[in-house]
Motif scaffolding. Structure first.
Motif, mmCIF file in Angstrom:
data_model
loop_
_atom_site.group_PDB
_atom_site.id
_atom_site.type_symbol
_atom_site.label_atom_id
_atom_site.label_comp_id
_atom_site.label_asym_id
_atom_site.label_seq_id
_atom_site.Cartn_x
_atom_site.Cartn_y
_atom_site.Cartn_z
ATOM 1 N N GLU A 27 37.651 37.423 50.645
ATOM 2 C CA GLU A 27 36.376 37.242 49.938
ATOM 3 C C GLU A 27 36.228 38.479 49.037
ATOM 4 O O GLU A 27 36.643 39.569 49.414
ATOM 5 C CB GLU A 27 35.308 37.251 51.023
ATOM 6 C CG GLU A 27 33.916 36.996 50.636
ATOM 7 C CD GLU A 27 33.051 36.974 51.911
ATOM 8 O OE1 GLU A 27 32.760 35.865 52.382
ATOM 9 O OE2 GLU A 27 32.697 38.050 52.419
ATOM 10 N N ARG A 78 27.870 39.815 43.165
ATOM 11 C CA ARG A 78 28.001 38.434 43.632
ATOM 12 C C ARG A 78 29.226 38.327 44.550
ATOM 13 O O ARG A 78 30.295 38.821 44.210
ATOM 14 C CB ARG A 78 28.178 37.506 42.424
ATOM 15 C CG ARG A 78 28.177 36.023 42.774
ATOM 16 C CD ARG A 78 28.241 35.180 41.522
ATOM 17 N NE ARG A 78 27.141 35.482 40.601
ATOM 18 C CZ ARG A 78 27.124 35.112 39.318
ATOM 19 N NH1 ARG A 78 28.144 34.440 38.801
ATOM 20 N NH2 ARG A 78 26.103 35.423 38.549
ATOM 21 N N ILE A 127 32.137 36.126 46.123
ATOM 22 C CA ILE A 127 32.828 34.872 45.811
ATOM 23 C C ILE A 127 33.968 34.632 46.800
ATOM 24 O O ILE A 127 34.560 35.574 47.323
ATOM 25 C CB ILE A 127 33.399 34.861 44.376
ATOM 26 C CG1 ILE A 127 34.369 36.027 44.186
ATOM 27 C CG2 ILE A 127 32.295 34.886 43.346
ATOM 28 C CD1 ILE A 127 35.302 35.819 43.032
ATOM 29 N N THR A 129 36.501 32.190 46.077
ATOM 30 C CA THR A 129 37.738 31.794 45.399
ATOM 31 C C THR A 129 37.818 32.485 44.043
ATOM 32 O O THR A 129 36.799 32.773 43.403
ATOM 33 C CB THR A 129 37.838 30.266 45.145
ATOM 34 O OG1 THR A 129 37.196 29.968 43.909
ATOM 35 C CG2 THR A 129 37.219 29.469 46.266
ATOM 36 N N ALA A 163 38.593 31.348 41.281
ATOM 37 C CA ALA A 163 38.093 30.565 40.148
ATOM 38 C C ALA A 163 36.718 31.074 39.716
ATOM 39 O O ALA A 163 36.367 31.023 38.535
ATOM 40 C CB ALA A 163 38.018 29.094 40.539
ATOM 41 N N ASP A 164 35.954 31.606 40.678
ATOM 42 C CA ASP A 164 34.600 32.052 40.352
ATOM 43 C C ASP A 164 34.567 33.380 39.606
ATOM 44 O O ASP A 164 33.531 33.769 39.069
ATOM 45 C CB ASP A 164 33.776 32.142 41.638
ATOM 46 C CG ASP A 164 33.613 30.775 42.286
ATOM 47 O OD1 ASP A 164 33.578 29.777 41.545
ATOM 48 O OD2 ASP A 164 33.544 30.713 43.524
ATOM 49 N N ASP A 219 36.277 34.138 36.871
ATOM 50 C CA ASP A 219 36.255 33.872 35.435
ATOM 51 C C ASP A 219 34.827 33.632 34.939
ATOM 52 O O ASP A 219 34.424 34.129 33.888
ATOM 53 C CB ASP A 219 37.118 32.651 35.097
ATOM 54 C CG ASP A 219 38.580 32.868 35.470
ATOM 55 O OD1 ASP A 219 38.861 33.872 36.143
ATOM 56 O OD2 ASP A 219 39.417 32.032 35.093
ATOM 57 N N ALA A 220 34.048 32.879 35.744
ATOM 58 C CA ALA A 220 32.683 32.557 35.332
ATOM 59 C C ALA A 220 31.824 33.820 35.289
ATOM 60 O O ALA A 220 31.042 34.026 34.349
ATOM 61 C CB ALA A 220 32.073 31.546 36.301
ATOM 62 N N TYR A 221 31.994 34.684 36.274
ATOM 63 C CA TYR A 221 31.214 35.934 36.336
ATOM 64 C C TYR A 221 31.553 36.815 35.126
ATOM 65 O O TYR A 221 30.673 37.365 34.469
ATOM 66 C CB TYR A 221 31.536 36.651 37.645
ATOM 67 C CG TYR A 221 30.712 37.885 37.935
ATOM 68 C CD1 TYR A 221 29.452 37.793 38.514
ATOM 69 C CD2 TYR A 221 31.215 39.157 37.655
ATOM 70 C CE1 TYR A 221 28.705 38.929 38.817
ATOM 71 C CE2 TYR A 221 30.484 40.300 37.959
ATOM 72 C CZ TYR A 221 29.229 40.179 38.544
ATOM 73 O OH TYR A 221 28.500 41.310 38.833
ATOM 74 N N GLU A 269 30.127 35.342 31.998
ATOM 75 C CA GLU A 269 28.669 35.515 31.983
ATOM 76 C C GLU A 269 28.280 36.915 31.491
ATOM 77 O O GLU A 269 27.428 37.071 30.622
ATOM 78 C CB GLU A 269 28.188 35.310 33.424
ATOM 79 C CG GLU A 269 26.716 35.091 33.594
ATOM 80 C CD GLU A 269 26.416 34.742 35.066
ATOM 81 O OE1 GLU A 269 27.214 34.000 35.695
ATOM 82 O OE2 GLU A 269 25.395 35.238 35.574
#
Ligand code: NMN
Length: 333
Positions: free
Chosen positions: A115, A260, A262, A264, A266-267, A269-271, A274
């Protein structure tokens, strides 16, 4: 020249040149708080040196910038502080692919997918704060990682750093001192009006303002701080990085609440996406995102090199206007 095409002699020559150049940049940046080049230039030369030294390890010297933290000599007039546990630097990557590779190495070493706690990388300078029975007794800069500078009186002028915790515990915590963007703009405007050289960026303004023999100057500079680490998690009964941040806040310490957790990759990239778009809107400068293994016992299993922990990595944002310039850098000298 691609590393594979270098002769041993060419590599030795280039490594020596890069070591010297980065050392000079480091002195200007860490000791004089007045950088000679933009960070992305420094980072690009540094990455090249890391690559060459990995290929030609016989030319890694103990005084190479890759083997030493910070490099700051203690400023004359400031007392020296020996850090009970070394203050390290952070490894950095410049693309999502490299981040993926770091995750793969980490997963392989641990034997499972960790994690991660994601945090914004605050553009400031590291500080260690020692509280005894809940009272702030010492503050120091990172220095060379083993020995830093005593900036206790300076830090006591920073309002967001409590002099007393909400509980009478004894703990050393670490974080980042920074100068908010608005304070930086005001300070530089004033400096120009006074005929003084403006600071290159908020990070250097923060460092220059903290490392002052005259505490009255520090007090005028409107510095702030975020705490993000302790080497004594047992003192606050936490087992995760995200839990440590919550405990710091409960103790009255300033924390950045944009972290945050996460499960995985994959998350990530979004962070990153953002905050790449939101960074302009933040009140303080950030230069990337730090990915940290969240479980503290997993961090211990991963350990660290002489310079950087293996349980964390900094993803650095591309430079704002100058992406193409990096590719044009003339490497050999
Ligand atoms: O001091 P550490 O934790 O190793 O962090 C390195 C950071 O400092 C990087 O972001 C790097 O870009 C910056 N830095 C910049 C210069 C410069 O000349 N602009 C010199 C040394 C370090």
């Amino acid at each position: 020249t691609p590393v594979n095409n270098l002769t041993t002699q060419m590599a030795q020559q280039e490594i020596a040149t890069l070591q010297k150049r980065l050392t000079d940049y480091g002195v200007a940046y860490y000791e004089e708080d007045a950088p000679l080049v933009e960070d992305y230039i420094y980072d690009a030369f540094y990455a090249r040196l890391v690559l060459l030294e990995a290929q030609f390890p016989q030319f890694v010297t103990p005084d190479s910038p890759t083997q030493n933290v910070g490099g700051a000599k203690v400023k004359s007039g400031l007392a020296k502080v020996v850090h009970p546990a070394p203050m390290l630097s952070l490894g950095d990557v410049f693309s999502l692919e490299e981040l993926q590779e770091w995750d793969e190495r980490t997963t392989k070493t641990l034997g499972f997918q960790s994690e991660y706690n994601l945090e914004l990388k605050i553009d400031g300078l590291a500080v260690a704060l020692t509280y005894v029975d809940g009272k702030l007794v010492q503050a120091s800069t990172r220095g060379n990682g083993s020995i830093g500078e005593d900036v206790t009186a300076n830090v006591k002028t920073i309002r967001s750093i409590p002099q007393t915790l909400t509980e009478p515990i004894t703990i050393e915590v670490r974080g980042e001192i920074y100068m908010p963007k608005s304070s930086f703009a005001t300070l530089n405007k004033q400096r120009e009006a006074d005929g003084l050289e403006p600071f290159a960026n908020p990070r250097n303004a923060a460092a220059g303002s903290l490392r002052q023999l005259n505490v009255a100057i520090t007090k005028k500079r409107e510095l702030s701080a975020f705490v993000y680490y302790t080497a004594d998690p047992d003192a606050i009964g936490v087992t995760t990085q995200s839990g440590a941040l919550e405990r710091f806040a409960a103790l009255g310490l300033p924390t950045d609440d944009h972290n945050r957790v996460i499960a995985t990759m994959a998350d990530i990239d979004a962070y990153i996406a953002e905050y790449t778009s939101q960074r302009e809107r933040l009140a303080y400068g950030i230069d990337g995102v730090v990915v940290k293994v969240n479980q503290l016992d997993n961090q211990l299993d991963l350990g660290h090199t002489v310079k950087i922990p293996r349980w964390a990595i900094a993803y650095k944002f591309p430079p704002e206007e100058a992406l193409t310039v990096v590719r044009d850098i003339e490497w050999t000298v």
